[in-house]
Each structure stands twice: as structure tokens, then as C-alpha cells.
Design an enzyme around this catalytic site. Structure first.
Site, PDB file in Angstrom:
ATOM      1  N   HIS A  19     -58.891 -23.867 -59.001  1.00  0.00           N
ATOM      2  CA  HIS A  19     -59.502 -23.774 -60.293  1.00  0.00           C
ATOM      3  C   HIS A  19     -58.729 -22.375 -61.031  1.00  0.00           C
ATOM      4  O   HIS A  19     -58.035 -21.629 -60.379  1.00  0.00           O
ATOM      5  CB  HIS A  19     -60.613 -23.679 -60.385  1.00  0.00           C
ATOM      6  CG  HIS A  19     -61.382 -24.946 -60.143  1.00  0.00           C
ATOM      7  ND1 HIS A  19     -62.643 -25.153 -59.671  1.00  0.00           N
ATOM      8  CD2 HIS A  19     -60.788 -26.455 -60.311  1.00  0.00           C
ATOM      9  CE1 HIS A  19     -62.983 -26.383 -59.437  1.00  0.00           C
ATOM     10  NE2 HIS A  19     -61.946 -27.058 -59.747  1.00  0.00           N
ATOM     11  N   GLY A  66     -54.628 -31.009 -62.087  1.00  0.00           N
ATOM     12  CA  GLY A  66     -55.864 -31.290 -61.569  1.00  0.00           C
ATOM     13  C   GLY A  66     -56.697 -32.259 -62.751  1.00  0.00           C
ATOM     14  O   GLY A  66     -57.138 -33.398 -62.580  1.00  0.00           O
ATOM     15  N   ASP A  71     -56.072 -34.230 -58.909  1.00  0.00           N
ATOM     16  CA  ASP A  71     -57.191 -34.125 -57.936  1.00  0.00           C
ATOM     17  C   ASP A  71     -57.191 -35.508 -57.441  1.00  0.00           C
ATOM     18  O   ASP A  71     -57.553 -35.731 -56.114  1.00  0.00           O
ATOM     19  CB  ASP A  71     -58.555 -33.666 -58.557  1.00  0.00           C
ATOM     20  CG  ASP A  71     -58.480 -32.122 -59.063  1.00  0.00           C
ATOM     21  OD1 ASP A  71     -57.619 -31.319 -58.201  1.00  0.00           O
ATOM     22  OD2 ASP A  71     -59.289 -31.745 -59.696  1.00  0.00           O
ATOM     23  N   ASP A  91     -63.904 -22.998 -58.318  1.00  0.00           N
ATOM     24  CA  ASP A  91     -64.710 -21.841 -58.743  1.00  0.00           C
ATOM     25  C   ASP A  91     -66.219 -22.375 -59.169  1.00  0.00           C
ATOM     26  O   ASP A  91     -66.285 -23.359 -60.104  1.00  0.00           O
ATOM     27  CB  ASP A  91     -64.285 -21.529 -60.134  1.00  0.00           C
ATOM     28  CG  ASP A  91     -65.107 -20.530 -60.727  1.00  0.00           C
ATOM     29  OD1 ASP A  91     -65.979 -20.048 -60.250  1.00  0.00           O
ATOM     30  OD2 ASP A  91     -64.409 -20.074 -61.883  1.00  0.00           O
ATOM     31  N   HIS A  98     -63.274 -31.847 -65.317  1.00  0.00           N
ATOM     32  CA  HIS A  98     -63.047 -32.846 -64.392  1.00  0.00           C
ATOM     33  C   HIS A  98     -63.872 -32.729 -63.058  1.00  0.00           C
ATOM     34  O   HIS A  98     -63.508 -33.061 -61.846  1.00  0.00           O
ATOM     35  CB  HIS A  98     -61.642 -33.032 -64.116  1.00  0.00           C
ATOM     36  CG  HIS A  98     -60.999 -31.703 -63.416  1.00  0.00           C
ATOM     37  ND1 HIS A  98     -60.896 -30.465 -64.056  1.00  0.00           N
ATOM     38  CD2 HIS A  98     -60.284 -31.444 -62.404  1.00  0.00           C
ATOM     39  CE1 HIS A  98     -60.236 -29.563 -63.316  1.00  0.00           C
ATOM     40  NE2 HIS A  98     -60.143 -30.251 -62.323  1.00  0.00           N
ATOM     41  N   ASP A 101     -63.972 -35.365 -60.762  1.00  0.00           N
ATOM     42  CA  ASP A 101     -62.805 -35.436 -59.891  1.00  0.00           C
ATOM     43  C   ASP A 101     -62.972 -34.479 -58.816  1.00  0.00           C
ATOM     44  O   ASP A 101     -62.414 -34.715 -57.422  1.00  0.00           O
ATOM     45  CB  ASP A 101     -61.283 -35.150 -60.486  1.00  0.00           C
ATOM     46  CG  ASP A 101     -61.243 -36.184 -61.893  1.00  0.00           C
ATOM     47  OD1 ASP A 101     -62.027 -37.216 -61.503  1.00  0.00           O
ATOM     48  OD2 ASP A 101     -60.607 -35.874 -62.677  1.00  0.00           O
ATOM     49  N   ARG A 107     -65.463 -35.041 -51.517  1.00  0.00           N
ATOM     50  CA  ARG A 107     -66.100 -36.328 -50.750  1.00  0.00           C
ATOM     51  C   ARG A 107     -65.253 -36.897 -49.885  1.00  0.00           C
ATOM     52  O   ARG A 107     -65.285 -37.220 -48.725  1.00  0.00           O
ATOM     53  CB  ARG A 107     -66.836 -37.266 -51.804  1.00  0.00           C
ATOM     54  CG  ARG A 107     -67.383 -38.492 -51.054  1.00  0.00           C
ATOM     55  CD  ARG A 107     -67.849 -39.684 -52.202  1.00  0.00           C
ATOM     56  NE  ARG A 107     -68.136 -40.579 -51.486  1.00  0.00           N
ATOM     57  CZ  ARG A 107     -67.141 -41.583 -51.200  1.00  0.00           C
ATOM     58  NH1 ARG A 107     -65.756 -41.039 -51.390  1.00  0.00           N
ATOM     59  NH2 ARG A 107     -67.529 -42.352 -50.708  1.00  0.00           N
TER      60      ARG A 107
END
Length: 152
Positions: A19, A66, A71, A91, A98, A101, A107
Site C-alpha cells: 500500500h 492494485g 491485486d 496498511d 479497493h 480486492d 483470502r
């Protein structure tokens, strides 16, 4: 779902994501570990990849930024078994547009059981592990077996 073994080769495919507020920290980490990282294939979201390449000279395959889908591109590569390790300095104190995302990326990394570092301390532990530069096995979902059962 059943699990099967996946072999991670000696030369790993490593995704680098950071980030905005964490890019300088990731860049410093990459600089400090550039010799070891040079023996692996690096992938990164757009801005992060550009920074790493520009400041270290390391070859980095760059995805989109991203927020523009990078991402998700990295996540797809994880699901396709094309990424072995995710180094994602995120962060947690600043929301990003996003965020869904970001959550999906983390995940998928968890679903496919790849090593993930979300901060410098964990990244240091990962890169100092003997498994970082040797062949190793991880357990992953047996998606092909799952499909066979579903299609009976």
C-alpha cells in the site's frame, strides 16, 4: 475439501505488493534482501513493481496497479499456482477504495496455503527460512478431485 501436495521449486515466484504508506518500507526490505531475491522470479502490482525495478535493478513482472486490478491479477495467479510466496506490506490503519480486492487477495493466499508476509518482521522470518531457497511441499485444496466428485 481434500488436500494434495504442491511442490514449491527452489526458484520461487514471489509477489510483492505494498500500500502507498508501506511502499518505502517494502522497498527498503527488498534492497536489504536483493541478493537473495535475485535468485527468484518477482511479480508485483504496478507502482510497487516500478519502484522495485527502478531502485534495485531487479527484474519484476508488473501487473496493473492494485486499485486498477493488480491485486486481483496476483490473486488469480495464486489460484493458478503461479505464485509461491506473497509479500504484502499493507496498511491496516488506512482504508483503501479497493479493500474488497485486498481481502480477496489475502483470502486466496490462505485458501491456497502459500506463505504470506504482511509486515517486515514476518518477511524477515520468511526470507531467513531455509525453505525460502529450497524445494518444499505445501498442502493445497484438491480442486481437480473436488470437480470429479461434483460431476459424478
Amino acid at each position: 475439501m481434500e488436500q494434495i501436495d504442491r511442490t514449491l521449486a527452489t526458484e520461487k515466484n514471489i509477489a510483492l505488493v505494498a500500500h502507498d504508506h508501506c511502499k518505502s518500507s517494502l522497498l527498503e526490505w527488498v534492497k536489504n534482501n536483493s541478493e537473495q531475491l535475485s535468485h527468484h522470479k518477482l511479480f508485483a502490482t504496478g507502482t510497487t513493481g516500478n519502484l522495485v525495478n527502478h531502485h534495485t535493478g531487479l527484474e519484476v513482472t508488473q501487473m496493473l496497479s492494485g486499485p486498477m486490478g493488480g491485486d486481483q491479477q496476483i490473486g488469480a495467479m495464486i489460484a493458478e499456482k503461479k505464485i509461491d510466496i506473497l509479500i504484502f506490506f499493507w496498511d491496516p490503519l488506512n482504508a483503501v477504495p479497493h479493500d474488497p480486492d485486498v481481502k480477496a487477495l489475502l483470502r486466496l493466499a490462505t485458501v491456497w496455503n502459500i506463505p504470506v508476509a504482511t509486515n517486515r518482521a514476518t518477511a524477515n522470518f520468511l526470507i531467513s527460512s531455509p525453505l525460502f531457497s529450497q524445494e518444499s511441499k505445501i498442502k493445497i485444496p484438491d480442486y481437480e478431485g473436488y470437480l470429479k466428485e461434483r460431476l459424478k
